[in-house]
Structure formats: structure tokens, C-alpha cells
Write a protein that holds these residues in place. Structure first.
Motif, PDB file in Angstrom:
ATOM      1  N   ASN A   8       0.829  -1.213   0.000  1.00 29.01           N
ATOM      2  CA  ASN A   8       0.000   0.000   0.000  1.00 29.01           C
ATOM      3  C   ASN A   8       0.858   1.256   0.000  1.00 29.01           C
ATOM      4  N   PHE A   9       1.952   1.243   0.761  1.00 28.48           N
ATOM      5  CA  PHE A   9       2.826   2.421   0.810  1.00 28.48           C
ATOM      6  C   PHE A   9       3.487   2.674  -0.542  1.00 28.48           C
ATOM      7  N   LEU A  10       3.996   1.624  -1.172  1.00 26.42           N
ATOM      8  CA  LEU A  10       4.668   1.792  -2.461  1.00 26.42           C
ATOM      9  C   LEU A  10       3.690   2.209  -3.554  1.00 26.42           C
ATOM     10  N   PHE A  11       2.490   1.634  -3.537  1.00 24.66           N
ATOM     11  CA  PHE A  11       1.503   2.042  -4.538  1.00 24.66           C
ATOM     12  C   PHE A  11       1.007   3.459  -4.279  1.00 24.66           C
ATOM     13  N   PHE A  12       0.999   3.886  -3.003  1.00 20.69           N
ATOM     14  CA  PHE A  12       0.639   5.271  -2.705  1.00 20.69           C
ATOM     15  C   PHE A  12       1.674   6.245  -3.267  1.00 20.69           C
ATOM     16  N   LEU A  13       2.957   5.870  -3.218  1.00 15.85           N
ATOM     17  CA  LEU A  13       3.992   6.735  -3.789  1.00 15.85           C
ATOM     18  C   LEU A  13       3.828   6.910  -5.283  1.00 15.85           C
ATOM     19  N   GLY A  14       3.225   5.947  -5.958  1.00 20.65           N
ATOM     20  CA  GLY A  14       3.008   6.056  -7.403  1.00 20.65           C
ATOM     21  C   GLY A  14       1.648   6.559  -7.794  1.00 20.65           C
ATOM     22  N   SER A  15       0.810   6.965  -6.830  1.00 14.09           N
ATOM     23  CA  SER A  15      -0.543   7.424  -7.130  1.00 14.09           C
ATOM     24  C   SER A  15      -0.588   8.937  -7.245  1.00 14.09           C
ATOM     25  N   GLN A  16      -1.729   9.456  -7.720  1.00 13.29           N
ATOM     26  CA  GLN A  16      -1.910  10.894  -7.855  1.00 13.29           C
ATOM     27  C   GLN A  16      -2.049  11.576  -6.496  1.00 13.29           C
ATOM     28  N   ALA A  17      -2.525  10.837  -5.497  1.00 12.94           N
ATOM     29  CA  ALA A  17      -2.663  11.434  -4.170  1.00 12.94           C
ATOM     30  C   ALA A  17      -1.322  11.861  -3.589  1.00 12.94           C
ATOM     31  N   PHE A  18      -0.245  11.241  -4.020  1.00 14.46           N
ATOM     32  CA  PHE A  18       1.095  11.650  -3.583  1.00 14.46           C
ATOM     33  C   PHE A  18       1.752  12.593  -4.584  1.00 14.46           C
ATOM     34  N   ALA A  19       1.500  12.387  -5.873  1.00 17.97           N
ATOM     35  CA  ALA A  19       2.183  13.174  -6.904  1.00 17.97           C
ATOM     36  C   ALA A  19       1.695  14.613  -6.936  1.00 17.97           C
ATOM     37  N   VAL A  20       0.372  14.834  -6.793  1.00 13.99           N
ATOM     38  CA  VAL A  20      -0.162  16.201  -6.887  1.00 13.99           C
ATOM     39  C   VAL A  20       0.315  17.081  -5.732  1.00 13.99           C
ATOM     40  N   PRO A  21       0.206  16.656  -4.460  1.00 11.84           N
ATOM     41  CA  PRO A  21       0.779  17.514  -3.389  1.00 11.84           C
ATOM     42  C   PRO A  21       2.282  17.738  -3.523  1.00 11.84           C
ATOM     43  N   LEU A  22       2.989  16.710  -3.969  1.00 10.44           N
ATOM     44  CA  LEU A  22       4.428  16.886  -4.158  1.00 10.44           C
ATOM     45  C   LEU A  22       4.717  17.936  -5.224  1.00 10.44           C
ATOM     46  N   LEU A  23       3.920  17.923  -6.312  1.00  6.80           N
ATOM     47  CA  LEU A  23       4.100  18.920  -7.363  1.00  6.80           C
ATOM     48  C   LEU A  23       3.778  20.319  -6.854  1.00  6.80           C
ATOM     49  N   LEU A  24       2.721  20.449  -6.045  1.00  4.72           N
ATOM     50  CA  LEU A  24       2.363  21.760  -5.507  1.00  4.72           C
ATOM     51  C   LEU A  24       3.442  22.290  -4.561  1.00  4.72           C
ATOM     52  N   ILE A  25       3.918  21.429  -3.688  1.00  2.00           N
ATOM     53  CA  ILE A  25       4.972  21.859  -2.755  1.00  2.00           C
ATOM     54  C   ILE A  25       6.238  22.246  -3.509  1.00  2.00           C
ATOM     55  N   SER A  26       6.596  21.473  -4.529  1.00  3.56           N
ATOM     56  CA  SER A  26       7.783  21.808  -5.332  1.00  3.56           C
ATOM     57  C   SER A  26       7.604  23.132  -6.050  1.00  3.56           C
ATOM     58  N   SER A  27       6.403  23.394  -6.557  1.00  2.00           N
ATOM     59  CA  SER A  27       6.154  24.667  -7.249  1.00  2.00           C
ATOM     60  C   SER A  27       6.261  25.845  -6.286  1.00  2.00           C
ATOM     61  N   ILE A  28       5.729  25.673  -5.062  1.00  3.92           N
ATOM     62  CA  ILE A  28       5.814  26.758  -4.081  1.00  3.92           C
ATOM     63  C   ILE A  28       7.268  27.027  -3.693  1.00  3.92           C
ATOM     64  N   LEU A  29       8.021  25.961  -3.467  1.00  4.27           N
ATOM     65  CA  LEU A  29       9.437  26.140  -3.122  1.00  4.27           C
ATOM     66  C   LEU A  29      10.211  26.777  -4.264  1.00  4.27           C
ATOM     67  N   MET A  30       9.883  26.392  -5.494  1.00  8.46           N
ATOM     68  CA  MET A  30      10.570  26.988  -6.637  1.00  8.46           C
ATOM     69  C   MET A  30      10.234  28.471  -6.766  1.00  8.46           C
ATOM     70  N   ALA A  31       8.947  28.823  -6.590  1.00  5.82           N
ATOM     71  CA  ALA A  31       8.562  30.234  -6.660  1.00  5.82           C
ATOM     72  C   ALA A  31       9.236  31.042  -5.555  1.00  5.82           C
ATOM     73  N   TYR A  32       9.315  30.457  -4.355  1.00  6.27           N
ATOM     74  CA  TYR A  32       9.990  31.144  -3.255  1.00  6.27           C
ATOM     75  C   TYR A  32      11.473  31.350  -3.560  1.00  6.27           C
ATOM     76  N   SER A  33      12.108  30.325  -4.131  1.00  3.54           N
ATOM     77  CA  SER A  33      13.539  30.448  -4.461  1.00  3.54           C
ATOM     78  C   SER A  33      13.769  31.511  -5.524  1.00  3.54           C
ATOM     79  N   VAL A  34      12.881  31.562  -6.509  1.00  3.23           N
ATOM     80  CA  VAL A  34      13.022  32.577  -7.562  1.00  3.23           C
ATOM     81  C   VAL A  34      12.837  33.976  -6.991  1.00  3.23           C
ATOM     82  N   ALA A  35      11.821  34.144  -6.126  1.00  4.80           N
ATOM     83  CA  ALA A  35      11.608  35.456  -5.509  1.00  4.80           C
ATOM     84  C   ALA A  35      12.780  35.859  -4.626  1.00  4.80           C
ATOM     85  N   LEU A  36      13.311  34.897  -3.876  1.00  6.22           N
ATOM     86  CA  LEU A  36      14.466  35.196  -3.036  1.00  6.22           C
ATOM     87  C   LEU A  36      15.686  35.570  -3.870  1.00  6.22           C
TER      88      LEU A  36
END
Length: 720
Positions: A653-681
């Protein structure tokens, strides 16, 4: 000129007094009589020089170094051990010096202040755990310093940089880095592929010649006595007894655990190489941005800030002087080219851009012809191997097998000199010319490899047509390539071996005879042969091409990184000997910062290109049914979901969760926020840096104005 206060150079002597201006001379009175009632004997030369700001750097020249002006015997090269320097540095770090009194960069001062504050808090709290944490951190720092001191060939690289320039030093530094990558890959493959193969039992032998399947039969080599020419042929082509050996993919048995570790080793090697190359690229990017921004390219920086006060011995000093000389040479050359470009008229600009367009069209035509030749040679090899004359002649058969490698090496030998002739005609600076030569050469080498892989893909997959007669049954061309993974590994093995043999032949049969000819014929014939230069672009692209070949073939030939480690080790000493015995400093030099960033960038490009065929083979091409650890699977990747299904339900269940959209979408959002913060900084830091630069320019103007006023006032006082 008599009124200006200029100093006599011979005043430093037995009188041990301060210097007197020439304006103090007058009438018939002697100079000593004039200054005796006015000046008192001053301090000695050594005491005056000890008051200079540069005297604060004495601690970095090692223990036992005497102050300026004191007589001391010259220290021979390597006369002092680095242990004393390390002990002095550790002692200095342990002393409670204020950070602002240390002649360090701002970043080092900040780190020292924070470390000292943590130490005070730890000792003030009285906690034994905090004190152990401080001791552990200091042990790590000491271990890191010792590991840094144990870098191989550090003195050799310094000597090369001082005698032949920063570009040549960057080549050998890249060679050392690639040697480390291949050594790490060899260790990983040995632990994750070779050891599991024998821990689960001895691997089975080759398939029985009498056995057959819907996908045909596979006979790696014939049993019995083998003649010496056949042995040599097998060694050079990877066929025969080498085909069924740990060197190639087909040898490994179909065991589930071995299949998983085999696949994980490929991903682990790629990830480690990616991280190390990115780390090297980022460290070089800082230097490149500073060098290209113009902040550190002024001549005053080279003259006043480029000296290393930690040097000891005549050899180190001379090498550092030569290195600064090369950097100044690059600056002057590029400044001259930029000056010419600034005064060009509109007609001259139109003419030079027209010339550049025509030359680039010529380059594209040459590259297209080379790629078509590589594709033709690869496809024609299969037809030639089926002819009776080739099958009956071992030497001719060996030449046919090496036909793609020979053609690729020939193209790489002929076209780069043409690119060197074209580059000066485009009107760029020498550093820009070297960059263009590098780009065209790397495109030639890597694209030739891509064309070779495309032709092999065309043979394996029947041109991508899964419904073709030869590929319909098994998903690949089982009639011509019953074990296509081993065939692909053999092609990479032959490319690596032929590249090594070509390098040895060029060194022993061309470079050394040319050097002997130039030495024996000092007249017109010697000048006709010319002085050999170490061609950094060609050599660097040769390294990157060889490493890309290894990355492509390491999945199909697990011991290829080990062979490449031995090759690079031999190449380092061979190139070093060639450099000091046959070559002279290159006339086309370029900045070390550009080399330290550009070389890893091209290496990243090679890693990306090599990842495409490997990932395509893992996910899309069916594995061979008669060889390899993945036989019987629909794809190589299919072994991973099958192995996951055997794990406990929680792990699944844990490994299949890592490959699901429930894990990929929040990870993409967090990465986008960190990238925007780094660019602004980064933008805010850029604005602050721009404001500080403007303040520095204003301060410089103020100092120039004050200096001019001081000169005017002193002239007016002298006139009075």
C-alpha cells in the motif's frame, strides 16, 4: 618634477631611517645635513613591513614562516609536510579569535562565528551530550580536511595548471572526476549484480544447442579447442567465450532477487552520477557567473587579489605566476576582440553575420553527411556478415564487426580539425571559439552514437513494426538477434575498446614520431611539422564520449564501468606523459571558470542521452526469451510490480501510494511553491547586489574626486 615628493630607492640602508623627499635638497648643504635636524632614525625594513595588512596572512603560510624582510633560506618543493599546516589551522580554529579579525571571506567568517557561538552554548550548558556533539562535529571537520588533503594527483594538477593553463588543468580534473564515477559504479555493480549471482548458487551454463523454442535457439559459442586467432577475435569482438561470461547481460540467470538487484543497480548508478555531476556543475556555476558578470575580470583583481599566500617553495610560486599570466593573457585577448567588435560599422556587421551563416550551413552539411555515413555503415555490417568470404576470413570478419566503430572514429578524427579552421573565421573571442568548437564536436560525437543506437533499434524492433514477420512472435527480431541485450552490450564494448586502441595508436605512432622529427630537424622541416599543442576540446569530448558509451552499455555489460576505470587510469598517466614530453602550452586558452561549468554541463547532456535508450529498453522492448535475468517477462520493468506483490500488504500500500496521484499532486504543488519562493528570493538578492554595486561605484567616484583634490592641494602647497 623636482618639487614633487618622490622617494629615493637607496635610502634603505645602514642609516636605517625614513626616506626623505627630493624637495628637501637645497643650496650647497649636503642631504645628511638637511635632514639631521628634522628627521629621526626610523624603524627597520622588517618592522615596517610587519605593519602591512598583508602581514595578517602569515598564519596561512604555514608554521615557521618568518615575517617580511627577514632572511630565510628558500624552501625546496615538497620540503615541508602538510601535517604542520593542518595542525596550525586546527590550532587557529580552536583559539577564540573574533571573526572580524580573521582574514577570511565573509562566508567563512559567518560560519566561524556561528560555530564558536554553538561551542560556547554547549560548554556553558554543562551538558555532556552537547559537549560530545561539539567533539563529534570537530572530528567531522578534521576528517573532511584530511580527506580533502588526500585528493589524488593534487600536485600534478597544480603543475599542469601553472605550466599549460587552466583549460588543460580542467581536462585532467575532469578525468579524475570520471575515474571516481566509474570506480563507484564498479563497486555498486559488484555488490548488487555479481555477489547476488553467486550467493544464490553457481549460475547455469549456456543453453543446450539441441533445445529450441518459439523464439528460436541461442548458441553463444561452440565447445572444443579454439585457435589463437579465434581467441584474439573473441577478445576484440566480445563474442565466443566472452559472450557467455559475467561481462554481458545474457550470462545472468533468471532469478527474482537477482533481477530486482540488477535493475536497481542501474538506477542507483544513474542517480549517483547525476547527483555528483550536479554538485560539480553548481560549484563551477558560481565561478562562471562571477567571471562572466565582469565583477572579477578586472586586471586589478588579477594583480592584487589572485595571489595565494599559502604557497611555499619556488616551484609553487612559479606555477602560480604562470597561472596568473595565462589569466591575464585571456583577459587581454578578449578585451581586444571586444574592442574591435565595438567599432564595427553596419556593413562590417552584415558581412560578418553573413559569413557566420554560411559557415554554420557548411557545418550542418558536414554533420548530416557524417550521420548518414554512420547509419549506412551500421546497416551494411549485417549484410556483409552474411557473405561467405567474410565468414571464412577471421580478420575480415573482425574488420566488418568493427565497421561502425571505425567509421565513427574516422568521422571524429576528420571533422574536429575542420571545425577548428572554421571557428576563427567567425570573429568571436578565443574563449567563445573554444565553446563553439566544443559544442559542434560534442554534437558530432554524441549524435554519431545516437545514430548508431537508432540503427540498432531498427534491427531489434524491425523498424518499430511489431507486426512484422520477424518480430510478431516474440516482440523483437529473434532470428538475427536471439539475445539483443548482449548484442547491444557487445557494440558498446567494441566502441570502448576501439577508442582505447585509437588513443594508444595516435600517441605512439603520431605524436611521439612528430616530436622526434621536430627535434631532429630544427630547420624548415621542423617548422613544417609544427609544435604540438594539447587540444583541450578534442580531449574533453573524447572523455565525455567514452563516458556516454559506458553509461549506455553498463546495463547490458555490467563490467563495462570496471573496464573504463582501468582505461581512464591508463589514460591519465599516458596523457600526463604526453603533455610534459611532447606538447607546448596551447595558444587558445580560456577561463578555468568556464571550463569548470561547461564540461560538467556537457557531461549532463551525455548522461541524459544515455538514459533514453536504457529507459526505452527497460519499459518498452520485450526482453530476450533465451538469456538474461528477465527472460519470460513481458518487459524488464514487469519484474518490479511482481516483486512488490510478494511484499506484506502494508508495504504494498505504501509503495503504490507513492506512485498514485494522491502523492504526486501535493508533491508537485509543494515543489512549485518552493521553486517560486527560491526565484523570488534570488530576485531580491539580485536587487540588493545591484544596489550595493551602485554604492561601490559611487564610493569609487568619491575617492577619485578626493584624490584629485588632495593632489591639487599638495601641488598648491608646494608652489607656495
Amino acid at each position: 618634477m623636482e618639487k614633487n615628493a618622490t622617494w629615493e630607492s637607496d635610502a634603505w640602508g645602514s642609516s636605517r631611517g625614513w626616506l626623505a623627499p627630493r624637495g628637501a635638497r637645497g643650496g650647497g648643504r649636503s642631504w645628511e645635513a638637511q635632514i639631521r635636524p628634522t628627521f629621526r632614525p626610523g624603524p627597520s625594513l622588517s618592522s615596517v613591513l610587519n605593519e602591512l595588512p598583508s602581514a595578517a596572512t602569515l598564519r596561512y603560510r604555514g608554521p615557521g614562516v618568518l615575517p617580511w624582510g627577514t632572511l630565510v633560506e628558500e624552501v625546496e618543493d615538497g620540503g615541508r609536510s602538510s601535517r604542520a599546516v593542518t595542525e596550525a589551522t586546527q590550532k587557529e580554529l580552536q583559539e577564540p579569535h573574533p571573526s572580524r579579525e580573521l582574514p577570511w571571506p565573509m562566508q567563512a567568517r559567518r560560519a566561524h562565528r556561528e560555530s564558536h557561538a554553538r561551542d560556547q552554548v554547549a560548554y556553558g550548558s554543562g551538558s555532556r551530550a552537547a559537549q560530545w556533539a561539539v567533539l563529534l562535529r570537530r572530528s567531522k571537520e578534521k576528517m573532511r580536511a584530511n580527506l580533502h588533503a588526500l585528493q589524488p594527483w593534487a600536485w600534478t594538477l597544480k603543475r599542469i595548471g601553472g605550466q599549460f593553463g587552466a583549460g588543460t588543468e580542467s581536462y585532467f580534473s575532469l578525468l579524475r572526476f570520471l575515474l571516481l564515477l566509474n570506480a563507484l559504479a564498479s563497486v555498486l555493480n559488484a555488490c548488487m549484480v555479481l555477489l547476488p549471482t553467486w550467493l544464490e548458487g553457481a549460475p547455469p551454463g549456456p543453453p543446450d544447442p539441441d533445445t529450441s523454442s518459439p523464439c528460436g535457439s541461442y548458441h553463444p559459442y561452440s565447445q572444443g579447442l579454439v585457435t589463437f586467432p579465434a581467441q584474439l577475435f573473441y577478445l576484440l569482438s566480445g563474442e565466443g567465450y566472452l559472450e557467455w561470461s559475467p561481462l554481458f547481460y545474457g550470462f545472468y540467470p533468471p532469478r527474482p532477487r537477482l533481477a530486482v538487484t540488477y535493475l536497481c543497480s542501474a538506477f542507483a548508478v544513474g542517480l549517483i552520477c547525476l547527483l555528483l555531476i550536479l554538485h560539480r556543475s553548481v560549484s563551477g556555476l558560481k565561478q562562471t557567473l562571477l567571471a562572466e558578470s565582469g565583477a572579477l575580470t578586472s586586471y586589478s583583481h588579477r594583480v592584487f587579489s589572485a595571489w595565494d599566500f599559502g604557497l611555499r617553495g619556488d616551484g609553487h610560486v612559479r606555477l602560480r605566476q604562470r597561472l596568473i599570466l595565462y589569466e591575464l593573457q585571456v583577459e587581454l585577448e578578449e578585451a581586444e576582440v571586444r574592442r574591435r567588435a565595438a567599432v564595427r560599422t553596419l556593413g562590417q556587421q552584415v558581412r560578418i553575420w553573413s559569413v557566420r551563416l554560411l559557415l554554420n550551413l557548411l557545418v550542418v552539411a558536414l554533420l548530416g553527411a557524417a550521420f548518414y555515413g554512420v547509419y549506412w555503415a551500421t546497416g551494411y555490417t549485417v549484410e556483409l556478415q552474411e557473405t561467405p568470404v567474410v565468414q571464412q576470413t577471421p580478420l575480415l570478419q573482425l574488420g566488418v564487426n568493427y565497421l561502425p566503430s571505425i567509421f565513427i572514429s574516422g568521422v571524429n578524427f576528420v571533422l574536429p580539425p575542420i571545425f577548428k579552421l572554421i571557428a576563427p573565421l567567425e570573429g568571436y573571442t578565443r574563449s567563445r571559439q573554444i565553446v563553439f568548437i566544443l559544442l559542434r564536436t560534442v554534437f558530432l560525437r554524441l549524435s554519431s552514437l545516437v545514430v548508431l543506437l537508432f540503427s540498432l533499434w531498427n534491427q531489434i524492433t524491425c523498424g518499430g513494426d511489431s507486426e512484422a514477420e520477424d518480430c510478431k512472435t516474440c516482440g523483437y527480431n529473434y532470428k538475427e538477434l536471439p539475445c539483443w541485450e548482449t548484442r547491444l552490450g557487445q557494440e558498446m564494448y567494441k566502441l570502448l575498446l576501439f577508442d582505447l586502441l585509437t588513443g594508444l595508436a595516435v600517441t605512439l605512432l603520431i605524436q611521439f614520431p612528430r616530436k622526434l622529427f621536430c627535434g631532429l630537424c630544427p630547420g624548415a622541416l621542423g617548422r613544417l611539422a609544427g609544435t604540438q599543442e594539447f587540444q583541450v576540446p578534442d580531449e574533453v569530448l573524447g572523455l565525455i564520449y567514452a563516458q556516454t558509451v559506458v553509461w549506455v552499455g553498463s546495463f547490458f555489460c555490467p563490467l563495462l564501468p570496471l573496464l573504463n576505470t582501468a582505461k581512464f587510469l591508463l589514460l591519465f598517466f599516458l596523457k600526463k606523459f604526453t603533455l610534459f614530453s611532447t606538447c607546448s602550452p596551447a595558444s587558445r586558452t580560456f577561463r578555468a571558470s568556464t571550463a569548470n561549468f561547461f564540461f560538467p554541463l556537457v557531461l549532463l547532456l551525455g548522461l541524459a542521452i544515455s538514459a533514453v535508450p536504457v529507459l526505452y529498453s527497460i519499459f518498452l522492448i520485450p526482453p530476450s526469451k533465451l538469456c538474461g535475468p528477465f527472460r519470460g517477462q513481458s518487459s524488464i520493468w514487469a519484474q518490479i510490480p511482481e516483486s512488490i506483490s510478494s511484499l506484506p500488504q502494508t508495504a504494498q500500500n505504501f509503495l503504490f501510494f507513492l506512485g498514485s496521484q494522491a502523492f504526486a499532486v501535493p508533491l508537485l504543488l509543494i515543489s512549485s511553491i518552493l521553486m517560486a519562493y527560491s526565484v523570488a528570493l534570488a530576485n531580491s538578492y539580485g536587487c540588493i547586489i545591484s544596489e550595493l554595486k551602485r554604492q561601490i561605484e559611487t564610493e569609487v567616484q568619491n575617492k577619485v574626486f578626493l584624490a584629485q583634490r588632495a593632489v591639487a592641494l599638495s601641488s598648491a602647497n608646494g608652489a607656495l
